[in-house]
Enzyme design. Structure first.
Site, PDB file in Angstrom:
ATOM      1  N   GLU A 122       0.815  -1.210   0.000  1.00 19.85           N
ATOM      2  CA  GLU A 122       0.000   0.000   0.000  1.00 19.85           C
ATOM      3  C   GLU A 122       0.853   1.267   0.000  1.00 19.85           C
ATOM      4  O   GLU A 122       0.572   2.207  -0.746  1.00 19.85           O
ATOM      5  CB  GLU A 122      -0.948   0.007   1.199  1.00 19.85           C
ATOM      6  CG  GLU A 122      -2.104  -0.994   1.074  1.00 19.85           C
ATOM      7  CD  GLU A 122      -1.700  -2.450   1.172  1.00 19.85           C
ATOM      8  OE1 GLU A 122      -0.636  -2.746   1.763  1.00 19.85           O
ATOM      9  OE2 GLU A 122      -2.434  -3.312   0.660  1.00 19.85           O
ATOM     10  N   HIS A 168     -11.744  -4.827   8.273  1.00 22.54           N
ATOM     11  CA  HIS A 168     -12.194  -4.424   6.930  1.00 22.54           C
ATOM     12  C   HIS A 168     -13.283  -3.370   6.957  1.00 22.54           C
ATOM     13  O   HIS A 168     -13.847  -3.054   5.916  1.00 22.54           O
ATOM     14  CB  HIS A 168     -12.712  -5.641   6.147  1.00 22.54           C
ATOM     15  CG  HIS A 168     -11.638  -6.504   5.564  1.00 22.54           C
ATOM     16  ND1 HIS A 168     -10.865  -7.331   6.321  1.00 22.54           N
ATOM     17  CD2 HIS A 168     -11.202  -6.662   4.288  1.00 22.54           C
ATOM     18  CE1 HIS A 168      -9.997  -7.979   5.546  1.00 22.54           C
ATOM     19  NE2 HIS A 168     -10.185  -7.590   4.309  1.00 22.54           N
TER      20      HIS A 168
HETATM   21  C1  LIG Z   1      -3.316  -4.789   3.396  1.00 17.51           C
HETATM   22  C2  LIG Z   1      -4.307  -5.578   2.627  1.00 17.51           C
HETATM   23  N1  LIG Z   1      -4.404  -5.384   1.293  1.00 17.51           N
HETATM   24  C3  LIG Z   1      -5.286  -6.098   0.575  1.00 17.51           C
HETATM   25  C4  LIG Z   1      -6.110  -7.015   1.173  1.00 17.51           C
HETATM   26  C5  LIG Z   1      -7.130  -7.817   0.347  1.00 17.51           C
HETATM   27  N2  LIG Z   1      -6.690  -9.207   0.250  1.00 17.51           N
HETATM   28  C6  LIG Z   1      -7.080 -10.135   1.127  1.00 17.51           C
HETATM   29  S1  LIG Z   1      -6.308 -11.593   0.908  1.00 17.51           S
HETATM   30  C7  LIG Z   1      -5.423 -11.007  -0.384  1.00 17.51           C
HETATM   31  C8  LIG Z   1      -4.442 -11.881  -1.087  1.00 17.51           C
HETATM   32  C9  LIG Z   1      -3.385 -12.333  -0.172  1.00 17.51           C
HETATM   33  O1  LIG Z   1      -2.541 -13.214  -0.845  1.00 17.51           O
HETATM   34  P1  LIG Z   1      -1.539 -14.156  -0.050  1.00 17.51           P
HETATM   35  O2  LIG Z   1      -0.769 -13.349   0.927  1.00 17.51           O
HETATM   36  O3  LIG Z   1      -0.777 -14.927  -1.059  1.00 17.51           O
HETATM   37  O4  LIG Z   1      -2.488 -15.114   0.783  1.00 17.51           O
HETATM   38  P2  LIG Z   1      -3.509 -16.188   0.239  1.00 17.51           P
HETATM   39  O5  LIG Z   1      -4.849 -15.532   0.140  1.00 17.51           O
HETATM   40  O6  LIG Z   1      -3.018 -16.685  -1.064  1.00 17.51           O
HETATM   41  O7  LIG Z   1      -3.510 -17.246   1.282  1.00 17.51           O
HETATM   42  C10 LIG Z   1      -5.759  -9.684  -0.635  1.00 17.51           C
HETATM   43  C11 LIG Z   1      -5.204  -8.876  -1.730  1.00 17.51           C
HETATM   44  C12 LIG Z   1      -6.008  -7.157   2.558  1.00 17.51           C
HETATM   45  N3  LIG Z   1      -6.809  -7.975   3.240  1.00 17.51           N
HETATM   46  N4  LIG Z   1      -5.074  -6.450   3.250  1.00 17.51           N
END
Ligand SMILES: Cc1ncc(C[n+]2csc(CCOP(=O)(O)OP(=O)(O)O)c2C)c(N)n1
Ligand SMILES: Cc1ncc(C[n+]2csc(CCOP(=O)(O)OP(=O)(O)O)c2C)c(N)n1
Ligand SMILES: [Mg+2]
Ligand SMILES: [Mg+2]
Lengths: 333, 344, 333, 344
Positions: free
Chosen positions: C65, C134
């Site tokens: 971010e 959220h």
């Molecule tokens: C700071 C932040 N940015 C964006 C999000 C939205 N978001 C939730 S899960 C996710 C993907 C996360 O990917 P990863 O770390 O690979 O975990 P996975 O879901 O694959 O287990 C996103 C973009 C969030 N929750 N927090």
């Protein structure tokens, strides 16, 4: 006051911090101190800490504000009581997610399982030619975040007593130190009590009065006292209240005073919009409307950034004359 | 990355009686994750879930292998894909399931929900819905262990998506300079929602970055619970010995959509390949087949284990269902801890 | 209104965003769009963007971010006009330093050399069981930071028009989208104008009235309208104002209304302390005290975090009944 | 790290007439930094500086070598130790000096001051008093060049202290995945205020971290302007060719205290060693001696160059002194850019 100053030995702001930290670290081995340049004691508040408590409990932090606050949150959840010295309040922004998402929310979101006794200190470093990147007064942002406590003492004895209470508090406490009080202004007699504690959430009535209530925050408390002094020559009796703690705010003291005087001026070094002054004004008009006899006037920093040039800077802040003018407007309204 | 079932002698870890126990515990915890989450799918379809869930199905070997390499006194933090972590750490299923339904008996009193489980009684210091945000928290738990002079370690789960967040860098650097007992454990499931890890990471393996903090970085087959356990155990030993942090990257798969029930109109992965995963890279099946091939467990034992976990999960669902909702005033509790300096 | 809804084709919130972005990207090739999961269009507002404008101008961001906002600031300073889709407003905290130290301050601190036409969109995702991580409504924090403009539209046509104006504005503009309006609530007839622009800084008077002014922000504007409807049955005439832009706020419209009605209620989904409602209350009591005939009442989210449980969540937010009760208090006071 | 002066033939870069010009320009810019800052020291002692200054004295070869490897159309961002960057980028000294005194004629109209110089006319997009905070800004400038399809690059100065900030990681990752034309240039002067780089960095060389983003990382002698120039030019060529970012780490020295005039009661570096630096690792002297040894310049030419820069600096001081302060209303200007949608 002025006469007393020459007689009684005065406590300095940095000494107050130093004494609070050292006393509490000696009292409770779970208290640790982390910040930038502590070992070299560049800011002057860490004298003796490394020597007394050793390198495990006194650590110099690398430049990593978010990581530092998050590490403090985790250490607290695992049983320590960290004090983090962020040095300048303009550096809090990099750690905002950790303040909000971890420090402020973890206890609530985990249903009370977490306890986060973390103190984060930082100086409000305005008024001194440091320009836009070092002169923020961001405490109102944090007032919008439940779960954090906020202290902003205006005298050295209060700083000592509030900081000690903050370190003992089981909640995250943000301690903002108005650097304009580091010099003569913020001194007061050295507390003799071994354990000088000032409870969080209690305002100090700096001067009683009957015509108008002036709430002053940080340097604003001093400006309010100066203004009250000058106004008294004109027969205006101003009651000066220093909240000292912004969260939880001592509403009973403020509301009781305004109920009596019917007039309110708030002096707050923060930017005007959504300032602590705005909150105090809003709360008072909500709860004491029937007693109000004039407009509530905010004396704040203007909504601009802090300019570097000495020709530009001072005008944007509250000063004694602005407070006096505000009181007159409040009385006239 | 399909691993064919080994035959012959069991690996050293599983060759004696305690080893056999360990192997069964690995299977039990993987089944607990799997069946718990299958139950949440059923609850979802029954309209009983108040919110979406992010499932660890497909990633069980990674979370269980990592957690079993630590003990109950060790710390752990995780992320939004949160059920697997506390389950693997040994948390009680009743309180977890009740939490998912927002009940008063939930592990967080119903205030955290699916993305924010925490069970301090087993060292689970909480999952973070803000991706990456709990990484320094685990680091701080490691610091506490070091300052207090215990031999605890902190296990820090994060995803391939979270690996791009700045706090990972800040945390690994601090752990590096102070030699903190932290294991940074990346569940690289190939995606951050729809973004592939190739697109979000400027380097093929997150583990490569470990060298930038003078810590070992290991890539491990995340579908192989024993391999994950071994890699993590090594990192744990290093941490307990005072030699500092490690980074372990488990290459794994997320079998379901990012959040169960989420519909992504534009496909970002090949569904025909995804559909084969349960047959080719399912960590539960792979381990099941190996246990039998190694002679560590019999089919019957494993069936019994499965059904005992199944009833445990069923009971958790019933417990959650019959538990009361928290009273309204709970919304205002625990914003602050009590303290002597409370305001008037 | 209700009748009209069934007749006229309505504009959806996501369509409004989509149309604003696509129209402005077609109009000005310096406009680029970056956010998470845009190509897969997971959030639903990016349809067609990649196909039309190509991968150089439409990029999926990694999770970073602070880096994202800083990259936008730099790209803007070097001639682009980035739109950043941060998806959920709770993710702004990680970027706070970049918002404050770079986006908001660079133009000022560099004496006007920098121009930062950046739009940052994010959804206020409360009221839906997403829990504490959220569901933030952090716009008051940004109101305390000079240099940023803030829009918070409550109807889809306003979102379309304001977002287009924001993209054309030479300042950083934060666009907060109240997710509770994504459904039926926020719709309005599809604007036929090719270039539907709503200027920043102009409030909309949703309903004229004479007894009390109700300022409603985001979902608060709808609650205010509902409450006004119900109050009218009791003979109370409430004027409903939707500021639409929070910075710069349309003070003339608000102050003029309160001067006429003498009463004010502000409905704001933000946390109470230091909310936008606090600022509006403070400003009104400062400037319209003589006209005020009752207390200014804030209807806000209570100062707590957002609990997950459906049994706990809804009570903490403003609702129609709270607005009606507040109006009655304002009228009685 | 003392480098003995080479003798004999000049290096290829300096062997023809344009090369000689380049060499002299390197010297001129180093002298501009040095003499500008010596003037600020004098102003400090005369009580004419409104605030403290962070000097680049000792680091001139790093900043000049890097900047001269880029062109005027290229972008640059820096940090609190800010004078050297815009000077090396070719900014006008009058406006810089006036800025330090808070005058209306200052490059930022007196509103930025010493830590926040910016001269957009030479691609200097500004220095940041918030350490590390401008790193993504440079990255974004690189993005703009890529989107617009120009061959511009962005040069991003940061210190060894800033290398621990998360935005560095986030920025380098984005530059890596998008192959942005950015040169991350670390002035490793060994300290972040009183913290040594050994204590703040978990790895001996920041450059090691480049591998974590699939970009080249080079360590270069920061006292050798030509070596810095070469390393940066290579990174610039790579960036212009579309091959993406690089990390260059210059090992250098900060000859003065963190901020001039700051008194640190407890010593954190050995003053007797510091005192030798002007004789052993002064980049200006080293280059001076080499230019003569190589026959690229004569003593007389260099003395003339020095005095011409000296008068330029003296004039800048006079210009700054006699310039007016900005009018009070300037404090309220440029908070916002004008726009058609201004509020009423
Ligand atoms: C700071 C932040 N940015 C964006 C999000 C939205 N978001 C939730 S899960 C996710 C993907 C996360 O990917 P990863 O770390 O690979 O975990 P996975 O879901 O694959 O287990 C996103 C973009 C969030 N929750 N927090
Ligand atoms: C975010 C932030 N944290 C702390 C500071 C205080 N500070 C100013 S300069 C500095 C040291 C920076 O070290 P380095 O990046 O190596 O640059 P150097 O001063 O050595 O040139 C510190 C800690 C700051 N300005 N910004
Ligand atoms: Mg992933
Ligand atoms: Mg340094």
């Amino acid at each position: 006051m002025t006469a007393a100053r020459t007689r009684v030995k005065q406590l300095g702001f940095l000494q107050a911090i130093n004494r609070a930290q050292n006393e509490e670290m000696a009292r409770d081995e779970r208290v640790i101190l982390m910040g930038q340049d502590l070992r070299a004691n560049v800011f002057g508040a860490a004298a003796g800490a490394l020597e007394t408590f050793g390198p495990s409990r006194v650590r110099d932090l690398p430049l990593a504000e978010a990581g530092s606050i998050g590490v403090a949150a985790g250490a607290a959840m695992a049983g320590l009581r960290p004090i983090i010295d962020l040095t300048v309040a303009s550096f809090v922004f990099g750690a905002m997610d950790q303040f909000v998402s971890q420090l402020a929310k973890a206890r609530y979101m985990f249903g009370g399982q977490a306890t986060l006794p973390v103190v984060v200190r930082s100086a409000l470093y305005y008024h001194g030619g440091t320009a836009g990147h070092h002169a923020d007064r961001p405490y109102p942002m944090f007032m919008n975040v439940p779960g954090l406590k906020i202290i902003l003492p205006s005298t050295a004895p209060d700083l000592l007593g509030l900081l000690k209470s903050a370190i003992r508090d089981d909640n995250p406490v943000l301690c903002f130190e108005d650097a304009n009080l580091w010099g003569r202004k913020g001194r007061g007699p050295i507390p003799t009590a071994e354990d000088h504690l000032v409870p969080l959430g209690r305002a100090a009535v700096r001067r009683p009065g009957t015509d108008v209530t002036v709430v002053g925050i940080g340097l604003g408390a001093f400006l309010a006292e100066q203004a009250a002094e000058e106004l008294s020559a004109d027969g205006v009796s101003a009651e000066v209240i220093d909240p000292r703690t912004l969260v939880p705010m001592d509403w009973p003291t403020i509301l009781e005073s305004v109920t009596r005087t019917g007039r309110l001026v708030v002096v707050d070094p923060a930017n005007r919009t959504c300032s602590a002054a705005s909150e105090i004004a809003a709360r008072v008009v909500e709860e004491c409307f029937a007693s109000l006899r004039g407009p509530v006037i905010r004396v704040t920093t203007d909504d601009t950034h802090v300019p570097f040039s000495p020709a530009l800077e001072k005008q944007i802040y509250p000063n004694k004359d602005k407070v006096i003018a505000a009181v007159r407007r409040a009385l006239a309204g | 990355m399909t691993v064919s079932a080994d035959t012959g002698a069991p690996p050293a870890e599983f060759s004696d009686a305690p080893g056999r126990q360990l192997a069964l515990e690995m299977m039990r915890r993987m089944q607990r994750v799997r069946l718990f989450e299958e139950a949440t799918i059923a609850l979802f379809h029954a309209g009983e879930l108040p919110a979406m869930v992010h499932l660890s199905i497909g990633q069980e070997a990674a979370v269980v292998g990592a957690c079993l390499a630590t003990g109950n006194a060790d710390y752990m933090t995780g992320n939004h894909r949160s059920h697997g972590h506390p389950i693997a750490k040994g948390a009680n299923l009743d309180a977890l399931m009740a939490e998912l339904l927002g009940k008063a008996t939930g592990v967080c009193g119903g205030k955290g929900g699916s993305m924010h489980l925490a069970d301090f009684s087993v060292g689970s210091l909480g999952e973070s819905g803000i991706v990456g945000s709990a990484i320094p928290v685990a680091t701080g738990a490691g610091l506490a262990a070091q300052v207090r002079g215990t031999d605890q370690v902190a296990l820090c789960f994060f995803g391939d998506g979270a690996a791009s967040e700045g706090v990972l860098h800040e945390s690994m650097n601090m752990a590096g300079i102070w030699k903190l007992p932290v294991i940074y454990f990346c569940e690289n499931n190939g995606y951050a929602v729809s973004l592939t890890s190739e697109e979000s990471l400027s380097v093929p393996d997150v583990a490569t970055r470990a060298a930038g903090y003078s810590m070992p970085g290991t890539v491990v087959d995340g579908q192989d619970v024993l391999a994950v356990y071994r890699a993590t155990r090594e990192a744990v030993a290093r941490a307990r010995a005072g030699d500092g942090p490690s980074l372990v990257e488990a290459k794994t798969y997320r079998f379901h959509e990012h959040a169960y029930g989420l519909v992504v109109s534009r496909p970002y992965r090949d569904q025909s390949v995804v559909d084969t995963w349960f047959d080719t890279v399912d960590p539960v099946t792979l381990f099941h087949d190996r246990l039998i091939a190694w002679g560590v467990a019999t089919e019957e034992e494993l069936v019994a284990l499965h059904s005992s976990v199944k009833s445990e999960v069923d009971e958790a669902v019933e417990f959650a269902r019959r538990s009361p909702f928290p009273p309204p005033e709970a919304a205002y509790a625990d914003v602050y801890a009590p303290s002597p300096e409370e305001t008037r």
